[in-house]
Motif scaffolding. Structure first.
Motif, PDB file in Angstrom:
ATOM      1  N   GLY A 215      -6.720   6.619  -3.813  1.00 49.39           N
ATOM      2  CA  GLY A 215      -7.072   7.809  -4.594  1.00 49.39           C
ATOM      3  C   GLY A 215      -5.935   8.048  -5.578  1.00 49.39           C
ATOM      4  N   TRP A 216      -6.091   9.022  -6.458  1.00 45.87           N
ATOM      5  CA  TRP A 216      -5.091   9.185  -7.520  1.00 45.87           C
ATOM      6  C   TRP A 216      -3.770   9.740  -6.997  1.00 45.87           C
ATOM      7  N   HIS A 217      -3.827  10.800  -6.168  1.00 44.52           N
ATOM      8  CA  HIS A 217      -2.614  11.560  -5.857  1.00 44.52           C
ATOM      9  C   HIS A 217      -1.598  10.785  -5.012  1.00 44.52           C
ATOM     10  N   ILE A 218      -2.110   9.903  -4.156  1.00 44.72           N
ATOM     11  CA  ILE A 218      -1.240   9.248  -3.175  1.00 44.72           C
ATOM     12  C   ILE A 218      -0.178   8.366  -3.831  1.00 44.72           C
ATOM     13  N   GLU A 219      -0.473   7.835  -5.038  1.00 40.51           N
ATOM     14  CA  GLU A 219       0.463   6.886  -5.655  1.00 40.51           C
ATOM     15  C   GLU A 219       1.823   7.535  -5.916  1.00 40.51           C
ATOM     16  N   CYS A 220       1.827   8.792  -6.378  1.00 43.31           N
ATOM     17  CA  CYS A 220       3.103   9.421  -6.752  1.00 43.31           C
ATOM     18  C   CYS A 220       3.938   9.724  -5.508  1.00 43.31           C
ATOM     19  N   SER A 221       3.265  10.083  -4.397  1.00 45.82           N
ATOM     20  CA  SER A 221       4.004  10.286  -3.143  1.00 45.82           C
ATOM     21  C   SER A 221       4.640   8.978  -2.685  1.00 45.82           C
ATOM     22  N   ALA A 222       3.879   7.886  -2.791  1.00 46.30           N
ATOM     23  CA  ALA A 222       4.387   6.588  -2.326  1.00 46.30           C
ATOM     24  C   ALA A 222       5.493   6.058  -3.242  1.00 46.30           C
ATOM     25  N   MET A 223       5.300   6.186  -4.551  1.00 50.88           N
ATOM     26  CA  MET A 223       6.276   5.630  -5.502  1.00 50.88           C
ATOM     27  C   MET A 223       7.581   6.404  -5.512  1.00 50.88           C
TER      28      MET A 223
END
Ligand SMILES: [Zn+2]
Ligand SMILES: [Zn+2]
Length: 535
Positions: A215-223
């Motif tokens: 999904g879109w939001h998860i990438e920024c938490s992971a990065m």
């Protein structure tokens, strides 16, 4: 004060969206600052809103570095997304190919605006493993659930949801309950996707929940966790991202790593208000960065973006004028392509070229004034004799840099900082115009002090750092293009004027000068020859 000095920890204050207050910047490690900023979704060319979202963090990074901070700046590229998949299907190309094309275009646009490259620029497609791990952690903690290969975040299980955007979960649930488009498979309408099951033909990766994509939001938490750790100093982005994107980032990251983790300071830039209502649809009301930098020097755009405080809305105004009488045409007149003032009949094609941007024109004129002053100061210092004795420079020129820095330290107040330049600029222009009644050494020292201070200002702003004469010629030629000046005719007249002067035909030389003035052009003679400029 320079980048080599010890960092200036005490004075910098930033508005924190999370607390709603302007706070003293206290970083996790003294002298170091980690910044994460949401970057572009790469499916189209950038517009002025994208440019502002890149220039504002760039200004923050430059300023912190100038103040001696060691900054690590991370800005992501969203290269997997619904919009990319939809656009690539329209164009009949692979999503990855489209994403690469527009990532390159983004880099070109932002580098034309003199934004520094981030230290790390992660892409979603390189972060899939970390994303899957993070989703798995949320599943283990009961904060996520899987329905037919889709994984959702369980919003009601995360205390504190809504703390960034100041919304209450109960109110949001109530509002969502009345909507008819709610996905029945979700436990509550507020739950958002962490992982999406693959649809035929879409890019997908193998996960514990089946083939799918993030999904879109998860990438920024992971990065951000991958490159800055679970805790970091500043998170930036456009105000439009506060909800749901940043709210969801907080829920994911704090859900996985603990309540006192994630970004400490949230910095959000304001919107750009397009004067779309003044413009008929047939002329388009959406300008890409590259459309604007084809008619204005890129630095004009950058300067314009800094004339207003980053948190404020920025009004991007434009007008369409009649090609015959130059009266401003309203939306109705544009649509009929008939001028209401003189009755002139024209076409949409011609009117497109009649679009004017008053605020960009103002920024362009102001920047030209600053560069002209720098060019003249540079010429003065090259030819005048250096001060024979030590003199102490006082007044506006001496006070300029500290006052400039103080405004920047006050929540990055670039408009206040630019205002500080006015008095010194006019003092320098007075000194350049005449040395009458001024101590010769003081005159030289003041102009030299100004030029040195402006170099530091340029370092912080990413403006005023180009070769002044070259910039002025670029700007002049672009302006000639915008106003439709016949440059070939101007060049012809200049040649004629030179030969008239060589033959000492002063009557002819004066006539040519008048003809140039009618074109709105003035000639400046200096030892290297004659150059023309706008009057
Ligand atoms: Zn983000
Ligand atoms: Zn008219």
């Amino acid at each position: 004060m320079s980048a080599n000095n010890a960092y200036n920890a005490n004075n910098i204050r930033l508005h924190n969206t999370l607390t709603g207050n302007k706070e003293k910047l206290e970083t996790l490690e003294p002298g170091k600052c980690g910044i994460y900023c949401c970057g572009p979704t790469v499916y189209d060319y950038t517009h002025l809103g994208n440019a502002r979202a890149a220039v504002v963090p760039d200004l923050l990074v430059r300023f912190l570095r100038h103040q001696g901070y060691e900054v690590k700046y991370v800005r992501n590229v969203t290269d997997i997304d619904d919009k990319i998949i939809a656009r690539s299907a329209e164009q009949g190309v692979e999503p990855a190919e489209l994403a690469v094309r527009f990532t390159d275009a983004y880099h070109q646009d932002m580098s034309s605006l003199n934004t520094l490259d981030p230290d790390v620029e992660p892409r979603v497609s390189d972060t899939i493993d970390e994303i899957i791990d993070l989703v798995a952690t949320l599943m283990d903690k009961g904060l996520a659930y899987d329905v037919d290969g889709d994984v959702y975040f369980r919003v009601t299980k995360f205390k504190g949801y809504g703390k960034l955007s100041k919304r209450s979960v109960d109110e949001m649930l109530e509002a969502a309950g009345s909507r008819i488009d709610v996905d029945e498979r979700k436990e509550t309408p507020l739950d958002f996707a962490l992982w999406k099951a693959a649809k035929p033909g879409e890019p997908s990766w193998t996960s514990p929940w089946g083939e799918g994509r993030p999904g879109w939001h998860i990438e920024c938490s992971a990065m951000s966790a991958k490159h800055l750790g679970d805790n970091f100093d500043i998170h930036g982005g456009g105000r439009d991202l506060i909800f749901p994107h940043h709210e969801n980032e907080i829920a994911q990251s704090q859900g996985a790593h603990g309540e006192d983790t994630y970004a400490r300071t949230w910095v959000h830039n304001g919107f750009i208000n397009f004067a779309g209502e003044k413009m008929s649809k047939s002329l388009g009301n959406f300008f890409t960065t590259r459309e604007l930098t084809a008619i204005f020097p890129p630095e004009t755009l950058r300067y314009y973006l800094m004339t207003v405080h980053y948190r404020s809305g920025l009004n991007f105004d434009l007008e369409v004028t009649c090609p015959a009488c130059h009266a401003v045409m309203d939306k109705e007149q544009q649509e009929s392509a008939v001028c209401g003032s003189c009755g002139h009949e024209t076409t949409a094609e011609i009117l497109k070229k009649q679009v004017r941007f008053p605020s960009l024109e103002d920024a362009d004129d102001r920047l030209a004034y600053i560069y002209s002053t720098l060019a003249a100061a540079g010429r003065f210092l090259e030819t005048a004799k250096a001060s024979a004795s030590e003199v102490i420079v006082e007044g506006p020129v001496a006070e300029m840099l500290p006052a400039f820095v103080a405004h920047m330290a006050n929540d990055l107040n670039s408009s206040g900082a630019l205002g500080v330049l006015s008095k010194p600029l006019s003092e320098i222009n007075t000194l350049l115009a005449s040395g009458k009644g001024v101590n010769k050494d003081l005159r030289y020292a003041t102009i030299a002090y100004f030029v040195t201070s402006m170099k530091e200002v340029a370092e912080i702003l990413g403006c005023f750092g180009k070769d002044a004469s070259e910039w002025l010629v670029q700007r002049r030629d672009m302006k000639a293009g915008r106003v439709g000046l016949d440059v070939t005719r101007v060049d012809e007249l200049l040649v004629q004027r030179i030969s008239a002067r060589q033959e000492k035909d002063w009557t002819a030389a004066d006539r040519i000068r008048d003809e140039l003035a009618e074109l709105g052009v003035t000639v400046q003679d200096d030892p290297t020859g004659s150059v023309w400029a706008f009057l």
